[in-house]
Motif scaffolding. Structure first.
Motif, PDB file in Angstrom:
ATOM      1  N   MET A 192       2.029  -6.996  -2.898  1.00 18.01           N
ATOM      2  CA  MET A 192       0.614  -7.318  -2.721  1.00 18.01           C
ATOM      3  C   MET A 192       0.309  -8.744  -3.138  1.00 18.01           C
ATOM      4  O   MET A 192      -0.455  -9.455  -2.470  1.00 18.01           O
ATOM      5  CB  MET A 192      -0.236  -6.347  -3.530  1.00 18.01           C
ATOM      6  CG  MET A 192      -0.336  -4.995  -2.887  1.00 18.01           C
ATOM      7  SD  MET A 192      -1.633  -4.052  -3.652  1.00 18.01           S
ATOM      8  CE  MET A 192      -1.837  -2.774  -2.455  1.00 18.01           C
TER       9      MET A 192
ATOM     10  N   ALA B 155      -8.099  -2.240   3.398  1.00 15.45           N
ATOM     11  CA  ALA B 155      -7.075  -1.186   3.374  1.00 15.45           C
ATOM     12  C   ALA B 155      -6.381  -1.137   2.017  1.00 15.45           C
ATOM     13  O   ALA B 155      -6.183  -0.056   1.443  1.00 15.45           O
ATOM     14  CB  ALA B 155      -6.049  -1.441   4.483  1.00 15.45           C
ATOM     15  N   ALA B 156      -6.059  -2.311   1.487  1.00 16.15           N
ATOM     16  CA  ALA B 156      -5.386  -2.343   0.185  1.00 16.15           C
ATOM     17  C   ALA B 156      -6.288  -1.786  -0.905  1.00 16.15           C
ATOM     18  O   ALA B 156      -5.832  -1.031  -1.776  1.00 16.15           O
ATOM     19  CB  ALA B 156      -4.974  -3.775  -0.144  1.00 16.15           C
TER      20      ALA B 156
ATOM     21  N   VAL C 183       2.160   1.758  -3.448  1.00 13.39           N
ATOM     22  CA  VAL C 183       1.122   2.221  -4.374  1.00 13.39           C
ATOM     23  C   VAL C 183       0.855   3.708  -4.181  1.00 13.39           C
ATOM     24  O   VAL C 183       0.817   4.481  -5.151  1.00 13.39           O
ATOM     25  CB  VAL C 183      -0.164   1.397  -4.149  1.00 13.39           C
ATOM     26  CG1 VAL C 183      -1.350   2.107  -4.727  1.00 13.39           C
ATOM     27  CG2 VAL C 183      -0.034   0.050  -4.798  1.00 13.39           C
ATOM     28  N   ILE C 184       0.702   4.144  -2.917  1.00 14.34           N
ATOM     29  CA  ILE C 184       0.382   5.549  -2.681  1.00 14.34           C
ATOM     30  C   ILE C 184       1.575   6.427  -3.044  1.00 14.34           C
ATOM     31  O   ILE C 184       1.411   7.512  -3.619  1.00 14.34           O
ATOM     32  CB  ILE C 184      -0.061   5.733  -1.219  1.00 14.34           C
ATOM     33  CG1 ILE C 184      -1.411   5.046  -1.036  1.00 14.34           C
ATOM     34  CG2 ILE C 184      -0.181   7.191  -0.861  1.00 14.34           C
ATOM     35  CD1 ILE C 184      -1.930   5.077   0.356  1.00 14.34           C
TER      36      ILE C 184
ATOM     37  N   THR D 181      -4.979   5.811  -5.194  1.00 16.27           N
ATOM     38  CA  THR D 181      -3.949   5.970  -6.213  1.00 16.27           C
ATOM     39  C   THR D 181      -4.543   6.033  -7.609  1.00 16.27           C
ATOM     40  O   THR D 181      -4.041   6.738  -8.483  1.00 16.27           O
ATOM     41  CB  THR D 181      -2.956   4.816  -6.109  1.00 16.27           C
ATOM     42  OG1 THR D 181      -2.578   4.697  -4.759  1.00 16.27           O
ATOM     43  CG2 THR D 181      -1.754   5.068  -6.943  1.00 16.27           C
TER      44      THR D 181
ATOM     45  N   LYS E  66      -2.842  -0.880 -11.617  1.00 13.93           N
ATOM     46  CA  LYS E  66      -3.619  -0.742 -10.385  1.00 13.93           C
ATOM     47  C   LYS E  66      -4.931  -1.507 -10.487  1.00 13.93           C
ATOM     48  O   LYS E  66      -5.410  -2.086  -9.500  1.00 13.93           O
ATOM     49  CB  LYS E  66      -3.898   0.726 -10.095  1.00 13.93           C
ATOM     50  CG  LYS E  66      -2.681   1.606  -9.959  1.00 13.93           C
ATOM     51  CD  LYS E  66      -1.783   1.153  -8.856  1.00 13.93           C
ATOM     52  CE  LYS E  66      -0.641   2.130  -8.666  1.00 13.93           C
ATOM     53  NZ  LYS E  66       0.236   2.184  -9.843  1.00 13.93           N
TER      54      LYS E  66
ATOM     55  N   CYS F 190       0.833  -1.207   0.000  1.00  8.85           N
ATOM     56  CA  CYS F 190       0.000   0.000   0.000  1.00  8.85           C
ATOM     57  C   CYS F 190       0.866   1.254   0.000  1.00  8.85           C
ATOM     58  O   CYS F 190       0.561   2.224  -0.713  1.00  8.85           O
ATOM     59  CB  CYS F 190      -0.906   0.018   1.224  1.00  8.85           C
ATOM     60  SG  CYS F 190      -2.210  -1.183   1.163  1.00  8.85           S
TER      61      CYS F 190
ATOM     62  N   PHE G 259      -7.566  -6.513   3.231  1.00 13.26           N
ATOM     63  CA  PHE G 259      -7.930  -6.284   1.832  1.00 13.26           C
ATOM     64  C   PHE G 259      -8.705  -4.986   1.662  1.00 13.26           C
ATOM     65  O   PHE G 259      -8.606  -4.344   0.617  1.00 13.26           O
ATOM     66  CB  PHE G 259      -8.729  -7.475   1.314  1.00 13.26           C
ATOM     67  CG  PHE G 259      -7.926  -8.733   1.289  1.00 13.26           C
ATOM     68  CD1 PHE G 259      -6.748  -8.805   0.569  1.00 13.26           C
ATOM     69  CD2 PHE G 259      -8.323  -9.844   2.005  1.00 13.26           C
ATOM     70  CE1 PHE G 259      -5.986  -9.950   0.551  1.00 13.26           C
ATOM     71  CE2 PHE G 259      -7.571 -10.995   1.992  1.00 13.26           C
ATOM     72  CZ  PHE G 259      -6.410 -11.048   1.269  1.00 13.26           C
TER      73      PHE G 259
ATOM     74  N   ALA H 111      -6.327   2.000  -0.605  1.00 13.25           N
ATOM     75  CA  ALA H 111      -5.086   2.596  -1.116  1.00 13.25           C
ATOM     76  C   ALA H 111      -5.055   2.569  -2.635  1.00 13.25           C
ATOM     77  O   ALA H 111      -4.679   3.548  -3.293  1.00 13.25           O
ATOM     78  CB  ALA H 111      -3.885   1.839  -0.550  1.00 13.25           C
ATOM     79  N   LEU H 112      -5.505   1.454  -3.200  1.00 17.86           N
ATOM     80  CA  LEU H 112      -5.503   1.357  -4.664  1.00 17.86           C
ATOM     81  C   LEU H 112      -6.479   2.344  -5.277  1.00 17.86           C
ATOM     82  O   LEU H 112      -6.177   2.970  -6.294  1.00 17.86           O
ATOM     83  CB  LEU H 112      -5.854  -0.070  -5.080  1.00 17.86           C
ATOM     84  CG  LEU H 112      -4.721  -1.069  -4.920  1.00 17.86           C
ATOM     85  CD1 LEU H 112      -5.245  -2.480  -5.037  1.00 17.86           C
ATOM     86  CD2 LEU H 112      -3.688  -0.838  -5.980  1.00 17.86           C
TER      87      LEU H 112
END
Lengths: 161, 93
Positions: A55, B4-5, A24-25, B12, B39, A21, B2, B8-9
């Motif tokens: 990931m 949180a991921a 990615v950010i 982005t 992404k 994460c 998942f 974040a994705l």
């Protein structure tokens, strides 16, 4: 599988997913804030590869914990395999095409590090040693811009670069 | 994890779309679209795990390959003005 191994896998998967994460950010912020195309290309290319690795490894560990299905793990590894090949290749092709089209990279003061767009596209075409060396920075090879675009006759001047 | 991921994705992806809309040159937009595709691959995979249906990975696998082929096809078109040419022509040098 013993209980503590599953807990350990879950913890490691959390850590890997959080690292992914962050990657990615960071990539998204870099894509917005960096000044020109080549620096943005660095931000996007590096973090795409890195975040995909972290990931997908986290998801692989969660597959072991939750599903125990080898097909899912195989598909994840296949995605990882393809991404590791395709992302750097796409970055390379993008940088090369941008250089070929005459987009000149600049340094931190906004000063171009290649004299002209024509030099940039010549640099993109000079892949092999038989096309001669092309100076990247001004002053490294001052005689080069007098050549007719082939670069072969500058081989004797470019041994220092 | 998942959730949180996925958040974040998504954040982005918004930034990447902003770069694709802002981007001063064509290559900035193309870079943003390529990054957005990567992404999306990750998001589809994460979403599959989030909803407990990891069959979504098939879609992610196909998407990653199509994303790469699309980027390289557009780049090749802008480099050669032709999708069919195989290599450098002799008078390019």
């Amino acid at each position: 599988m013993p209980e503590f191994v599953l807990i350990l896998f879950t913890v490691v998967a959390w850590v890997l997913m959080l690292i992914g994460c962050v990657f990615v950010i960071a990539g998204g912020v870099g894509l917005i804030r960096l000044p020109d195309l080549y620096t943005r290309l660095h931000a996007a290319g590096v973090t795409d590869t890195g975040s995909t690795i972290f990931m997908l490894l986290a998801m692989l560990l969660m597959t072991v914990v939750e599903y125990q299905n080898p097909w899912i793990a195989g598909k994840l590894l296949l995605i990882l395999f393809f991404t590791l090949f395709t992302t750097p290749t796409a970055s390379h092709a993008l940088a090369k095409t941008a250089l070929l089209s005459g987009l000149v990279p600049v340094d931190e003061n906004g000063k171009p590090i290649i004299e002209s767009p024509e030099m940039a596209s010549k640099l993109a075409l000079s892949r092999a040693p038989e096309h001669g060396e092309v100076a990247i920075a001004p002053g490294v090879n001052d005689g080069l811009q007098k050549s007719d675009g082939r670069g072969n006759e500058n081989n004797d001047k470019s041994e220092g670069s | 994890m998942f959730v949180a991921a996925a958040l974040a994705l998504l954040a982005t992806m918004i930034l990447t779309i902003a770069r694709a809309l802002l981007g001063p040159t064509l290559y900035d937009r193309l870079l943003a679209v390529n990054s957005f595709g990567t992404k999306i691959v990750l998001f589809i995979a994460v979403f599959g795990f989030l909803t407990g249906r990891p069959e979504f990975l098939d879609i992610a696998l196909v998407y990653s390959l199509i994303n790469f082929i699309g980027t390289v096809a557009v780049l090749k078109f802008y480099e050669y003005d032709d999708l069919g040419s195989g290599a450098y022509q002799e008078d390019d040098f």
